[in-house]
Design an enzyme around this catalytic site. Sequence first.
Site, short mmCIF file in Angstrom:
data_model
loop_
_atom_site.label_atom_id
_atom_site.label_comp_id
_atom_site.label_asym_id
_atom_site.label_seq_id
_atom_site.Cartn_x
_atom_site.Cartn_y
_atom_site.Cartn_z
N LEU A 298 0.83 -1.20 0.00
CA LEU A 298 0.00 0.00 0.00
C LEU A 298 0.87 1.26 0.00
O LEU A 298 0.71 2.12 -0.85
CB LEU A 298 -0.93 -0.01 1.22
CG LEU A 298 -1.87 1.19 1.38
CD1 LEU A 298 -2.86 1.27 0.22
CD2 LEU A 298 -2.62 1.12 2.72
N ALA B 249 3.55 8.46 -0.31
CA ALA B 249 2.20 8.14 0.15
C ALA B 249 2.30 7.16 1.31
O ALA B 249 2.25 5.95 1.11
CB ALA B 249 1.36 7.56 -0.99
N GLY B 250 2.48 7.72 2.52
CA GLY B 250 2.57 6.90 3.72
C GLY B 250 1.24 6.95 4.46
O GLY B 250 0.30 6.22 4.15
N TRP C 56 8.35 0.16 2.12
CA TRP C 56 8.11 -0.40 3.47
C TRP C 56 7.34 -1.71 3.39
O TRP C 56 6.46 -1.97 4.22
CB TRP C 56 7.35 0.58 4.38
CG TRP C 56 7.86 1.98 4.41
CD1 TRP C 56 7.15 3.11 4.13
CD2 TRP C 56 9.18 2.43 4.75
NE1 TRP C 56 7.94 4.22 4.26
CE2 TRP C 56 9.20 3.83 4.64
CE3 TRP C 56 10.36 1.75 5.13
CZ2 TRP C 56 10.34 4.58 4.90
CZ3 TRP C 56 11.49 2.52 5.38
CH2 TRP C 56 11.47 3.89 5.28
N ARG D 32 19.11 -11.00 40.55
CA ARG D 32 20.14 -9.96 40.73
C ARG D 32 20.11 -9.44 42.17
O ARG D 32 19.04 -9.07 42.68
CB ARG D 32 19.86 -8.82 39.75
CG ARG D 32 20.76 -7.59 39.91
CD ARG D 32 22.17 -7.85 39.46
NE ARG D 32 22.92 -6.59 39.35
CZ ARG D 32 24.23 -6.53 39.19
NH1 ARG D 32 24.93 -7.65 39.10
NH2 ARG D 32 24.83 -5.38 39.09
N GLU E 113 1.21 -0.01 9.92
CA GLU E 113 -0.25 -0.17 9.78
C GLU E 113 -1.00 1.05 10.34
O GLU E 113 -2.07 0.94 10.92
CB GLU E 113 -0.73 -1.47 10.40
CG GLU E 113 -0.18 -2.67 9.66
CD GLU E 113 -1.03 -3.91 9.78
OE1 GLU E 113 -2.25 -3.80 10.00
OE2 GLU E 113 -0.47 -5.00 9.61
#
Length: 387
Positions: free
Chosen positions: A131, A136-137, A162, A274, A370
């Site tokens: 996509l 165009a992100g 990506w 620890r 996403e």
Amino acid sequence: MAAAQAFDVYQLSDEHQAVREAVREVCAAKVLPHAAEADETGEFPKASYDALRAADFHAPHIPVEYGGAGADALATAIVIEEVARACASSSLIPAVNKLGTMPLILAGSAELKRTYLTPVGAGDAMFSYCLSEPEAGSDAAAMSTRAERDGDHWVLNGVKRWITNAGVSDFYTVFAVTDSAAGSRGISAFVVEKSDPGVSFGAPEKKLGIKGSPTREVYLDGVRIPADRMIGAEGTGFATAMQTLDHTRVTIAAQAVGIAQGALDYAKGYVRERRQFGRAVADFQGVQFMLADMGMKLEAARQLTYAAAGRSERGDADLTYFGAAAKCFASDAAMEITTDAVQLLGGYGYTRDYPVERMMRDAKITQIYEGTNQVQRIVMARQLLKD
């Protein structure tokens, strides 16, 4: 007492519990041992993939009719959560197989489903989702990849960026503009095969985390595909893309929950062992307060994720809100929890000799892909203001 025992609201079914136990066993034996190496080398963890495929956890959501396990959305989320608890990179195998195939499940023709879901269900192929583009992100509708009709074929040209598992996956759901005058309603979806002439891949991105899951650009140079590889009707691609993300944001939430659980588990074990000032670090109240906050945030994220998964399976009207809320809350929680895990290990937490620094780096991407968490908040606000 009998009535209380029968009250199973907010409780996983025996079947879902069994899924968790089965995945956890596979991951402890065959995924976790490869997690550090996958991070160090940046190579796809094929041994983990083979183990998940052998146990039918590589793409559990594929329906039984196509040879898959037919897992519901909650069971799929549990699988992804448990794999991410061991190795975030490996959890992208079931997660991205769902992301790539969801458009077909939602809108594909019967023939398209049979052709492409069957090999994924069998573990013979993986599926990726194309996509995003260089320009165009978050504004995915601004894509410039084009598909032009040529007789009984479409010809695709453009660049996708990506793309998770690019080069490893055999199949790709590609979104492209088919009518430049129609805005988002001029975008269509297609299945592209890795072997199609004109398909090539960029160099692997040099990333902060999830290094064992390759991320590359996908180049489409005159890729000619049959018209029947369109997913759904022409112009419905963007709607399918958004509907897909409503479902698959739940899987990113599950991934975030799993990463956070792995970090909390390791931190708990460390502070018990620890010793400083003559006592276990776990005995100090300040440390206990940190652990309490980590556990509280984690369980809140898990419950929201499972509630969203239920809505995904039912296809509820409020899935858009719950998918965004689960992804946003769980990923923010995972970043906080993994950061605190590093803090609890002190200087050791900052080294690669211990896994929490990897988990911290892996958690970061869950706030970004996403849909960034800023975009998720926009989505949630719009849904709230619609009421």
